[in-house]
Design a protein around this motif. Structure first.
Motif, PDB file in Angstrom:
ATOM      1  N   SER A 173       0.810  -1.215   0.000  1.00  0.00           N
ATOM      2  CA  SER A 173       0.000   0.000   0.000  1.00  0.00           C
ATOM      3  C   SER A 173       0.839   1.259   0.000  1.00  0.00           C
ATOM      4  N   ARG A 209      -8.021  -2.022  11.906  1.00  0.00           N
ATOM      5  CA  ARG A 209      -9.335  -1.717  11.297  1.00  0.00           C
ATOM      6  C   ARG A 209     -10.251  -1.014  12.287  1.00  0.00           C
ATOM      7  N   TYR A 256      -9.104   2.480  12.872  1.00  0.00           N
ATOM      8  CA  TYR A 256      -9.368   3.288  11.678  1.00  0.00           C
ATOM      9  C   TYR A 256     -10.830   3.719  11.625  1.00  0.00           C
ATOM     10  N   PRO A 315      -5.843   0.630   4.912  1.00  0.00           N
ATOM     11  CA  PRO A 315      -6.395   1.702   4.086  1.00  0.00           C
ATOM     12  C   PRO A 315      -5.301   2.644   3.600  1.00  0.00           C
TER      13      PRO A 315
END
Length: 402
Positions: free
Chosen positions: A2, A197, A200, A252
């Motif tokens: 990422s 997660r 986030y 993300p």
């Protein structure tokens, strides 16, 4: 992976950072002393901890520090908060010292002192995250910052390798549960990703893993000790790089994950030394993180030459200001050292100009001011002077770039 150049440009860390832990305010420090003497319980700490969070958040904001942490004031040590909450991990208050790896400098100290046992964690079942690590801590910080600053909150957590490195592949986990390190760290990765997660979803956009493990591979006595013990240092280094990457994969695009490489910071003492040269190419390139927090506060940290291996899509936070003693650094020296780091990154690199290199850099203390609750030999006022110096130095360096 990422990591991308665009991500760095869109979501850079702040030029002036602090690594995480801060000196405990006196009311909390005193309450912790009472706990050590058995005069109060952990529940009795909660009010003092809540007040301390408000105090350290305001301290950071008043100094112009933009990345806000809770100073890790709710922890006794920087590594608290993960393994004691995982299914499959059991606490061992007195594991025999001969089941710890003697080649590690902090363990060698225990051997030398004749300590018969030490507290640790052992994996005796399948690892599973059934409760959060730092969700409540994030909510507590979130409640005391303006809504527009929630995105600036940073959460610190210990690395997946923290207890493994003390015992190695043979004694870190039950071999009837996990056949090898890959299986062990794969399940840990699932747990860390679930934590990422949930944080986030609550608004967290900045996570820092505090990892002393990599610095051991820069310290020749430890590397030699590994070989004498029949451990392949290169293979183990690969294992620990992978242990991070299975945690950070699939995050993300706007969640920044950094990794701090620490050489030890126990009440102002360090455990190992040596430049990043032996690991730089493999680690700086191979770690799937957005930011590297690297210690460069004194001569034991080596030169800036290894920074030539920093990829174009990663930021580097230079730990130039020591948290280990109160002596205040000179701004002109800090500015010169940032310039030297940028030169090392850009020399003989046609893809990176010196300006580009400067734009990949930030500055900070080399480590937190209190990796354990007792803190380093430094006062809060001295801590504030160092943080204020970092902020002003950063303003002068990067404002000059326009």
């Amino acid at each position: 992976m990422s990591n991308s150049p665009a991500k760095v440009l869109l979501n850079p860390p702040f030029r002036a950072e602090h690594v995480g832990s801060l000196i405990r305010p006196k009311p909390l420090f005193d309450k912790r002393c009472e706990l050590e003497k058995g005069k109060c319980s952990l529940d009795d700490l909660k009010e003092a901890e809540s007040d301390a969070v408000k105090h350290v958040v305001e301290l950071q904001r008043s100094l112009g520090i933009k990345s806000i942490t809770d100073g890790e004031v709710k922890k006794a040590s920087f590594y608290d908060g993960v393994f004691e909450k995982l299914d499959g991990m059991v606490f061992m208050p007195a594991r025999p010292i001969n089941e710890f790896k003697r080649y590690l400098p902090h363990i060698a100290m225990l051997y030398a002192a004749g300590v018969p046992s030490d507290a640790t964690f052992y994996c005796n079942g399948k690892i599973k995250r059934t409760k959060p690590f730092y969700v409540e801590e994030f909510k507590a910080i979130k409640s005391v910052v303006p809504p527009e600053e929630v995105k600036n909150i940073k959460i610190n957590m210990c690395p997946p390798s923290w207890w493994h490195h003390r015992h190695g592949s043979d004694l870190a986990y039950n071999l009837n549960v996990y056949k090898n390190d890959d299986e062990f760290f794969d399940d840990l990765g699932v747990a860390y990703r679930a934590e990422f997660r949930e944080l986030y979803e609550l608004g967290c956009r900045n996570i820092q893993l505090d990892d002393p493990t990599f610095a051991f591979f820069c310290y020749e006595p430890t590397v030699s000790g590994m070989r004498e013990a029949g451990v392949d240092p290169e293979k183990l280094l690969d294992t620990y790089i992978r242990s991070i990457n299975v945690c950070t994969q699939g995050r993300p695009s706007d969640l920044r994950v950094g990794l701090h490489m620490c050489r030890g910071n126990y009440k102002g003492l360090h455990f190992c030394e040596g430049g990043y040269d032996p690991i730089a190419e493999k680690v700086f390139v191979g770690l799937d993180v957005d930011t590297l927090y690297l210690e460069f506060d004194d001569e034991r940290s080596g030169s800036f030459d290894p920074l030539k291996y920093i990829p174009l899509n990663k930021m580097v936070v230079l730990g130039l200001v020591t948290s280990k003693n109160p002596k205040l650094e000179r701004m002109d020296v800090l500015k010169r050292r940032v310039d030297e780091a940028a030169t090392a990154m850009s020399t003989d690199n046609p893809l990176r100009s010196k300006v580009t290199a400067l734009n990949q850099l930030c500055i900070s203390p080399q480590c937190g001011f209190a990796s354990v609750w007792q803190g380093n030999p430094i006062t809060e006022e001295e801590e504030k002077k160092k943080l204020a110096l970092i902020v002003e130095t950063a303003k002068q360096i990067w404002s000059d770039l326009g």
